[in-house]
Design an enzyme around this catalytic site. Structure first.
Site, PDB file in Angstrom:
ATOM      1  N   HIS A 172     -99.446 -58.063  31.881  1.00 21.50           N
ATOM      2  CA  HIS A 172     -98.162 -57.605  31.344  1.00 21.50           C
ATOM      3  C   HIS A 172     -97.107 -58.722  31.317  1.00 21.50           C
ATOM      4  CE1 HIS A 172     -95.702 -54.655  29.691  1.00 21.50           C
ATOM      5  NE2 HIS A 172     -95.620 -53.752  30.653  1.00 21.50           N
ATOM      6  N   ASP A 202     -97.014 -57.239  25.944  1.00 24.29           N
ATOM      7  CA  ASP A 202     -96.181 -56.040  26.072  1.00 24.29           C
ATOM      8  C   ASP A 202     -97.023 -54.794  25.811  1.00 24.29           C
ATOM      9  OD1 ASP A 202     -93.898 -57.525  26.612  1.00 24.29           O
ATOM     10  OD2 ASP A 202     -93.414 -57.741  24.477  1.00 24.29           O
TER      11      ASP A 202
END
Length: 520
Positions: A491, A495
């Site tokens: 992450h 995204d």
């Protein structure tokens, strides 16, 4: 006659290095392949062996100097080869002489014939030691040339050691479970008429019988006071670190530049003391008698370390979806026999998933990228890792440029590397450089799981078991072969929108394979 000492190849994209340490001085006698000096690059330390036996005539590049690939480091005069010192048998000579010998063996005359030393072969780039996993032969047994004697296990792969000559295995010097260094001695073969008598070798040979060539020979370059790399000294001075604050990982405990960087990073982060595993609870005597304690293999230790490093470093998140496998299964059924007849390989599901992932990575390139410090490195190619279970543990062979391969090319590559993985014959190079990984837990019956990243990659797709389930299609309940998909991603770089988009594109390509042809 003079032989030049030049800088060897330093690795991909590495063009220069710093001369860290000279193990010899001008006028010193050297043997073939004896370590002369050590070079330090941004990533690794490179040892430079002697290209010939003789005397080190001069040093052109002194310690601390920067040199390029193939630059001149020094010269060796071969005239010193005939000196009186060279005629005396020494432990160093019996260990290092390799002229006109088999690839992994060294010979010397004995009363019963000829003794051939079985040596540890090259273990691969940056791999310096291995564990003796299995001996296929026992002392006193006859062997043929190139017959497998034993198998060594490194952090990544298994290495088979063939017999350098035909004869009798007279002595095993390293037993199963022992650690050996690259270039060390494993055993002795009697290749003469002495048969299995296994006569003792000269006493001078026994001094080096354990194969600890790097540790026991003074002319190997060891020093009474270990000298740290010049770049490391400079880095310690700039950071205000003392020598005892840095743990050296170089030869004989030398501090390298990367060791200083690690010490600085550790000092800045100042993490809380790592929680240790709780002590093992007392085990009743009757239970203890039924337990079996087995040391973890090197491969298993490496797997454990890398997986934990991935959890500690990356911000791992997983997103899920499901795919209707009807179209792929019908397409496979229609062309299965014709495909195998033409290409000589079966049409499996992995080629469809590989193609679908390459297609999706083209639209969401951050899933195919990696983080390097404060930079994001985007890959304009797909080197697809295919996680493969083996008796020794999980390995990930890499299919290079998978995005440019056909279905047949992908299937052939997967079959060939899968077989090599199961046989323990994968090289280090075949498991490096992957940009994305596919893991198929469905072959073991897994219905759903969250795969863990394969650093430094930023994405891994988990495939699962195909199971028929009732689905609503056009307002009607029908039975369809469904598979859950899981994408674990970093992450920090990917995204949620990118991760979900990637998985949806994979789903769309599998449910309508014609989209792959249309590039939609």
């Amino acid at each position: 006659m003079t032989t030049e000492i030049r800088v060897p190849t330093l690795g991909e994209s590495v063009t220069e290095a710093t001369v860290a340490t000279w193990f010899k001085k001008p006028g010193d006698t050297v043997e073939v392949d004896e370590m002369l000096c050590e070079l330090e690059t941004d990533k690794v330390t490179v040892e430079v062996p002697s290209p010939a036996a003789g005397v080190l005539a001069d040093i052109v590049a002194a310690e601390g100097e920067t040199v390029g690939v193939d630059a001149l480091l020094g010269n060796i005069s071969e005239s010193g080869n005939a000196g009186p010192e060279d005629t005396k048998p020494r432990a160093e000579d019996t260990e290092e002489t390799e002229a006109e010998q088999p690839a992994n063996g060294e010979k010397e005359a004995t009363e019963g014939g000829e003794t051939v030393k079985v040596m540890v072969p090259s273990l691969g780039e940056s791999v310096s030691e291995a564990t003796v996993a299995t001996w296929f032969k026992k002392e006193g047994e006859s062997v043929e040339a190139d017959e497998m004697l034993c198998e060594l296990e490194t952090d990544k792969v298994s290495v088979e050691v063939p017999a350098p000559a035909a004869g009798v295995l007279s002595k095993i010097l390293k037993n199963e479970g022992e650690t050996v260094e690259a270039g060390g001695q494993l055993a002795e073969l009697n290749s003469g008429d002495g048969g299995g008598s296994a006569k003792a070798a000269p006493a001078v040979q026994d001094e080096g019988a354990e194969g600890e060539a790097y540790e026991t020979k003074p002319n190997r370059g060891s020093r009474s006071d270990t000298e740290d790399a010049p770049s490391a000294k400079k880095a310690m001075a700039e950071a205000g670190l003392s020598r005892d604050q840095v743990t050296g990982t170089g030869r004989d405990g030398r501090v390298m530049k990367e060791d200083v960087a690690k010490a600085i990073s550790a000092a800045k982060s100042a993490p809380a003391p790592e929680a240790k595993a709780p002590p093992r609870a007392p085990v009743p005597a009757d239970d203890a008698a039924r337990e079996e304690r087995v040391k973890m293999t090197r491969l298993r230790q490496t797997i454990a370390r890398r997986l934990k490093d991935a959890q500690n470093t990356a911000a791992i998140l997983t997103t899920y979806n499901e795919v209707d496998m009807t179209a792929v299964m019908e397409l496979r059924k229609t062309y299965k026999e014709e495909f195998e007849k033409k290409h000589g390989v079966r049409l499996g599901f992995m080629s469809f998933f590989t193609k679908a992932c390459c297609h999706a990575l083209n639209e969401v390139p951050e899933v195919n990228a990696e983080i390097d410090g404060t930079d994001i490195v985007y890959k304009n190619f797909v080197h697809m890792g295919i996680a493969t279970g083996t008796p020794q543990g999980l390995v990930v062979p890499v299919i290079r440029d998978a995005d440019s391969l056909s279905f047949a090319g992908i299937e052939k590559a997967i079959n060939e590397k899968g077989k090599r993985a199961r046989d323990g014959k994968l090289s280090m190079a075949e498991m490096q450089g992957g940009t994305f990984t596919i893991s198929n837990g469905g072959v073991y019956g897994s219905l759903m799981s969250s795969p863990i990243l394969n650093p430094p990659q930023s994405g891994i797709l988990g495939m699962h078991k195909i199971q028929e389930r009732p689905m609503v299609v056009n307002g009607e309940i029908v039975i369809r072969p469904m598979m859950y998909l899981a994408l674990s991603y970093d992450h920090r770089i990917v995204d949620g929108k990118g991760a979900v988009t990637f998985l949806v594109r994979v789903k769309e390509a599998l449910e309508d394979p014609q989209r792959l042809l249309m590039d939609l």
